[in-house]
Design a protein around this motif. Structure first.
Motif, short mmCIF file in Angstrom:
data_model
loop_
_atom_site.label_atom_id
_atom_site.label_comp_id
_atom_site.label_asym_id
_atom_site.label_seq_id
_atom_site.Cartn_x
_atom_site.Cartn_y
_atom_site.Cartn_z
N ILE A 144 27.35 61.88 41.58
CA ILE A 144 27.63 62.25 42.89
C ILE A 144 28.71 63.42 43.12
CG2 ILE A 144 26.49 60.64 44.59
CD1 ILE A 144 29.02 58.77 44.05
N GLU A 145 28.38 64.43 43.92
CA GLU A 145 29.66 65.25 44.20
C GLU A 145 30.45 64.52 45.09
OE1 GLU A 145 30.30 68.76 43.47
OE2 GLU A 145 29.13 67.97 41.67
N PRO A 146 32.04 64.71 44.95
CA PRO A 146 32.84 64.17 45.94
C PRO A 146 32.73 64.66 47.24
CG PRO A 146 33.65 65.58 44.25
CD PRO A 146 32.59 65.42 43.83
N ARG A 147 32.51 63.77 48.23
CA ARG A 147 32.40 64.29 49.36
C ARG A 147 33.85 64.99 50.01
NH1 ARG A 147 31.52 59.53 53.14
NH2 ARG A 147 32.17 58.35 51.26
N GLN A 148 33.66 66.01 50.59
CA GLN A 148 35.06 66.57 51.01
C GLN A 148 35.19 67.02 52.52
OE1 GLN A 148 35.62 70.04 48.35
NE2 GLN A 148 36.82 68.54 46.89
N SER A 149 33.96 67.10 53.06
CA SER A 149 34.09 67.63 54.60
C SER A 149 34.97 66.84 55.40
CB SER A 149 32.56 67.33 54.94
OG SER A 149 32.08 65.93 54.76
N ALA A 150 34.97 65.53 55.67
CA ALA A 150 35.59 64.87 56.38
C ALA A 150 37.01 64.11 55.76
CB ALA A 150 34.98 63.75 57.11
N ASP A 151 37.02 64.34 54.51
CA ASP A 151 37.99 63.61 53.96
C ASP A 151 39.26 64.63 53.50
OD1 ASP A 151 36.74 61.72 53.71
OD2 ASP A 151 35.43 62.12 51.94
N GLN A 152 39.31 65.70 54.05
CA GLN A 152 40.47 66.84 53.90
C GLN A 152 41.77 66.60 54.89
OE1 GLN A 152 39.56 70.72 53.00
NE2 GLN A 152 37.74 70.13 51.74
N LEU A 153 42.67 66.61 54.51
CA LEU A 153 43.59 66.38 55.30
C LEU A 153 44.77 67.42 55.51
CD1 LEU A 153 44.87 62.83 53.85
CD2 LEU A 153 43.39 63.34 55.94
N PRO A 154 45.50 67.73 56.74
CA PRO A 154 46.29 68.37 56.80
C PRO A 154 47.91 68.10 56.32
CG PRO A 154 46.10 67.38 58.95
CD PRO A 154 45.37 66.93 57.95
N VAL A 155 48.28 68.86 55.74
CA VAL A 155 49.62 68.67 54.85
C VAL A 155 50.90 69.08 55.66
CG1 VAL A 155 50.82 68.89 52.85
CG2 VAL A 155 48.28 68.75 52.53
#
Lengths: 345, 345
Positions: A27-38
């Motif tokens: 599976i590809e890592p899900r990234q859409s909702a799992d990105q965070l502002p830093v």
DNA sequence: TCAAAAGTGTTATCCTTACACCCATGT
DNA sequence: ACATGGGTGTAAGGATAACACTTTTGA
């Protein structure tokens, strides 16, 4: 080499989890909702007139004047070339000065207690930094605030701080009597041991009941005070979000670092008297090594070397001026102001 | 209090930057393209048979078997309750065991040298962790790898490692002669001083030319080797991405920590002989305190207390069994195995 | 009986700590 | 003159490092 170990033993059930499937490329890592502002936040510290000062963010006209903040910014990988570079350019932008020492502290995931900028996400990553700056360059007009205005119980230079005796100790004792155990401080979890009792925590953090006051437990003390509901006692400046905790982390790290790396010299002009050096160390650590032994210590370890110059108008006899001896860093493994910690509380 | 300082002085030009406008609430921070995926990576360390071991990720069937990796995962704030919790549950998922000590190392922004999973973003945030686990619980079937297979020059237990004398030193000396100065190590920038010459860096990091070998400069050494193009000499396991550097950071931190916090006991069973304790310390640090003085040191500081039990079959006379004395943490400011660093190189 | 590790003891040395005292300058 | 800080010396105490030696087991 280890190809088939993963599913060969009794741990198979736990190990057929998502990450293992990822590892196997399924599976590809899900990234859409799992990105965070830093968000990068710096505790920029200098010593002015024997006071440890931290740079705050000048308050905008539309904001509450009661709440201070450290300089911080959102990290934009497109604009910056790495975290450190972003941090540096950010401080340069505020002060117009360059930065000497810069060290990363810790990273936390802050659930947004968003005061302003209530964006879409409810969570951001906060990376704290410790930065040091010389007083000579640090323009006086900038909004410097004394570190000990924000963490007043940490200033032991005139003996035990009054606020400890008058307010904090009674408050803590009352809190300790209320309920026992069941605490959950960071260090406890780290060391994986059974919970410490509240009195024991007081003893460890604040040196009550015959314990010792440990310089470097700045964060533990702040956390304990917050937990006991004493977070705001005697504090001149309220601080935004986790900024106060970042400052505490910075002070703790600086106190530790000053003992085994020559970072003091990042706070001093290139040429200084031994007394100035001592005062600067004391501003950070407290009044440990009060005697003239400090001189022997610092000269004996080869940390400084004399110049030919002399400073007059010291209030007494003219003092020899010294400079940092860079070569120590090549000679000794941990060159710093070798001052012991732990004083009677 | 500082309301109008921001634009009152000569720094006005530098200070009317984006962040100040943000502070004044005039612009919302852009978030859309400025969010990053976060990857948590742990160096889980244990000591088995006097060897410091690190947990690797079992290789998936579709992957190259030549490249090892540390356990890591994407952080999903929606699924986890904080960074530490995510890290813990992740290790539990792989090992089926709980974790004792867990400590955050540093955070870096990795430009994706993406081998697998070539996603949309070209950059992610990497947070490293150090975790400790007891050998008793650490199932043998898991893919443990000796730390010194990955960083062979760090193992001084049988004297100076051969690889240093045979391969690394000549390689470094050749590199040092090629060009002078112009280097850019991390510490140099931190201390804001002029660049060190290559020979000086060798002296500081590898103790060449009369310098001392500093235990804790693990990361500096790795960086220097990479810079000199010697990154892969004598390495049994290639590692993915920045995982090797995370391991180096973990080892450095562990070496520092073992000296002033009682973390060794996170690697030992609850009951142990002093010799086992010494072997464990040596596995991490090297052969420093070879003598029986180690016993006096460790008993004298109150770090351990005897039990009534005795271990036989030690190869010699039966040994008293000891246990960690938790109370030291309340008594002394920095309770750890007070072993000096710095040996002749 | 021997090897290997456990355990005890002593000594020299260094480093820290504490105290005492003199020197040079500005007010 | 005197207060303030600069600077030197020395002696006591503790911690570390190095060494020598005895004891107890398993093979």
């Amino acid at each position: 080499m280890h190809d088939d170990i993963g599913n060969s033993t009794g741990h198979g059930s736990q190990m057929s989890s998502r990450w293992e499937q990822e590892a196997a490329g399924r599976i590809e890592p899900r990234q859409s909702a799992d990105q965070l502002p830093v968000e990068l936040t710096a505790a920029v510290i200098t010593v002015q007139a024997d006071q440890p000062m931290v740079l705050t963010r000048p308050l905008g006209r539309g904001q509450l004047s009661g709440e201070a903040a450290l300089p911080s910014e959102h990290y934009r990988p497109s604009e910056h070339d790495g975290l450190e570079a972003a941090m540096r350019s950010r401080v340069v932008a505020q002060t117009g000065l360059t930065l000497g020492y810069l060290e990363q502290l810790s990273t936390a995931c802050d659930r947004d207690a968003g005061t302003s900028s209530a964006g879409a996400s409810d969570c951001h990553l906060s990376i704290g930094y410790l930065a040091l700056m010389r007083a000579e360059g640090a323009a006086k007009a900038l909004p410097w605030v004394s570190c000990y205005d924000i963490l007043p119980w940490e200033d032991w230079r005139s003996g035990r701080p009054e606020i400890l005796t008058d307010v904090i100790t009674p408050g803590l004792l009352a809190w300790a009597e209320k309920t026992e155990a069941c605490a959950s401080s960071a260090e406890q979890q780290q060391l994986g041991r059974s919970a410490l009792s509240r009195p024991d925590r007081l003893r460890m953090c604040f040196g009550l009941d015959g314990g010792r006051w440990d310089d470097e437990r700045v964060v533990d003390r702040l956390d304990l005070l917050e937990e006991a509901g004493l977070g705001q006692v005697g504090v001149g400046h309220r601080m935004r979000g986790d900024h106060r905790r970042i400052l505490a982390t910075a002070l703790a790290r600086l106190r530790a670092k000053i003992r085994n790396r020559p970072v003091v010299f990042e706070l001093l002009p290139p040429i200084f008297t031994l007394f100035e050096l001592q005062k600067t160390v004391e501003a950070i650590l407290g009044p440990h090594l009060h005697k003239q032994n400090f001189r022997r210590l610092v000269e004996g370890t080869g940390l400084v070397e004399p110049t030919d110059e002399v400073r007059t108008h010291t209030g007494g006899r003219p003092a020899k001026l010294f400079r940092f001896r860079r070569e120590v860093m090549l000679e000794r493994p941990a060159p710093g102001v070798g001052v012991k910690s732990g004083r009677a509380a």
